[in-house]
Scaffold this motif. Structure first.
Motif, short mmCIF file in Angstrom:
data_model
loop_
_atom_site.label_atom_id
_atom_site.label_comp_id
_atom_site.label_asym_id
_atom_site.label_seq_id
_atom_site.Cartn_x
_atom_site.Cartn_y
_atom_site.Cartn_z
N MET A 279 0.60 -8.89 1.04
CA MET A 279 0.20 -7.49 0.90
C MET A 279 0.48 -6.77 2.21
SD MET A 279 -1.38 -5.07 -0.97
CE MET A 279 -1.77 -3.39 -0.43
N HIS B 239 -0.21 -6.25 8.49
CA HIS B 239 -0.70 -4.97 8.97
C HIS B 239 0.43 -4.22 9.66
CE1 HIS B 239 -3.58 -2.58 11.76
NE2 HIS B 239 -3.49 -2.00 10.59
N LYS C 283 -10.34 -0.87 -2.57
CA LYS C 283 -9.60 -2.12 -2.42
C LYS C 283 -10.52 -3.16 -1.81
CE LYS C 283 -4.83 -0.57 -1.79
NZ LYS C 283 -3.87 -0.19 -0.74
N GLY D 42 0.23 -3.24 4.44
CA GLY D 42 -0.40 -1.93 4.49
C GLY D 42 -0.89 -1.56 5.87
N SER E 63 -8.74 -2.50 3.96
CA SER E 63 -8.32 -2.30 2.57
C SER E 63 -7.13 -3.18 2.17
CB SER E 63 -7.90 -0.84 2.33
OG SER E 63 -9.01 0.01 2.43
N ASP E 64 -6.21 -3.39 3.09
CA ASP E 64 -4.96 -4.06 2.72
C ASP E 64 -4.87 -5.51 3.19
OD1 ASP E 64 -3.97 -1.61 1.64
OD2 ASP E 64 -3.49 -0.94 3.66
N THR F 261 1.60 3.91 4.58
CA THR F 261 2.42 2.70 4.64
C THR F 261 3.84 3.07 4.20
OG1 THR F 261 0.56 1.23 4.26
CG2 THR F 261 2.73 0.37 3.71
N GLY G 6 -1.64 -11.21 4.65
CA GLY G 6 -1.87 -9.79 4.91
C GLY G 6 -1.01 -9.33 6.07
N TYR H 166 -8.52 -6.82 -6.08
CA TYR H 166 -7.22 -7.49 -5.96
C TYR H 166 -7.15 -8.68 -6.93
CZ TYR H 166 -5.65 -5.01 -1.73
OH TYR H 166 -5.22 -4.07 -0.84
N ASP I 282 0.87 -1.16 0.00
CA ASP I 282 0.00 0.00 0.00
C ASP I 282 0.92 1.23 0.00
OD1 ASP I 282 -2.30 1.70 0.60
OD2 ASP I 282 -1.43 1.83 2.62
N THR J 7 -2.46 1.10 -4.70
CA THR J 7 -2.97 2.21 -3.90
C THR J 7 -4.34 2.61 -4.40
OG1 THR J 7 -2.53 4.51 -3.24
CG2 THR J 7 -1.69 3.85 -5.36
#
Ligand SMILES: [Mg+2]
Length: 235
Positions: free
Chosen positions: A171, A192, A150, A173, A178-179, A12, A190, A155, A8, A121
């Motif tokens: 991913m 975070h 997103k 973010g 969203s991420d 980020t 994912g 995706y 992201d 983004t």
């Protein structure tokens, strides 16, 4: 096996939310000329959420929502000159310097070459393109995707277009909705990395229970996490 790392951008790789929060304070000062002590947060957020489907994410939509909220809160008393002030606040946001977060260049340098590195983004295409150019980071990414929002469908479309397997993708973010969550839904990882400020729209309630969900305190911890995932650990 991991072969792709997607990042992201806003909050980020570079600071972003403070611009919105500072501008909101400046708008509050304008509105308080009519409504002393008024906290505009709730009213502005409601206008933004109402407009999101029409305007999308980004500064231009935020400017229009600020104007609309100012008219609403002052019951139509805000002057043309003050609306001009509000537009100037938005323009200043668009021209604000792109201020990278800590560890960004080292982290991108560490993953480049080992993984396919892409940027995903959401927001206004003009704003986001300009920030990517001004960040000096464009050369780190094989692909740059600017999308209106997103979710798992968006995706999936990106990954299909580029022949990327979500289950081999991480991913990274600052936003859970969203991420992180859409990636978990697609079978990917994912990561975070919370930012110090959070837009209410990006808030989430509970952390997912998944071994593909990871949280880092700072971006600089990413290369070590990737090493652990590659060696078969749970990260
Ligand atoms: Mg972000």
């Amino acid at each position: 096996m991991i072969d792709t790392v997607a990042f992201d951008a806003d909050d980020t790789l570079w600071h972003n939310e403070h611009l919105f929060q500072d501008t909101q304070k400046a708008l509050e000062a304008i509105v308080q000329r009519y409504r002393p002590g008024e906290d505009i947060h709730g009213a502005l957020f409601a206008v933004e959420m109402k407009n999101l489907a029409l305007f999308g994410y980004g500064i231009k939509g935020f400017m229009l929502s600020m104007v609309e909220a100012a008219i609403q809160i002052t019951e139509g008393r805000v002057t043309a000159e003050e609306i001009h002030e509000i537009i100037a606040l938005g323009k200043a946001m668009m021209e604000a310097p792109v201020d990278l977060l800590d560890d960004v260049e080292q982290t991108l340098g560490a993953v480049k070459g080992r993984f396919r590195v892409i940027l995903i983004t959401k927001g206004d295409i003009v704003d986001q393109t300009s920030k990517i150019e001004r960040s000096g980071l464009a050369g780190h990414f094989e692909q740059v995707e600017i999308v209106p929002r997103k979710d798992a469908g968006i995706y999936r479309a990106i990954f299909e277009r580029h022949g990327i397997a979500p289950e081999r993708t991480v991913m990274v973010g600052n936003s859970m909705p969203s991420d992180v969550l859409p990636m978990l839904e697609l079978g990917g990882h994912g990561v975070h990395v919370p930012y110090t400020l959070l837009w209410a729209h990006e808030a989430h309630d509970e952390d997912p229970e998944s071994e593909r969900f990871h949280r880092l305190e700072r971006l600089g911890e990413l290369p070590a996490l990737l090493d652990r995932l590659l060696s078969g650990g749970q990260g």
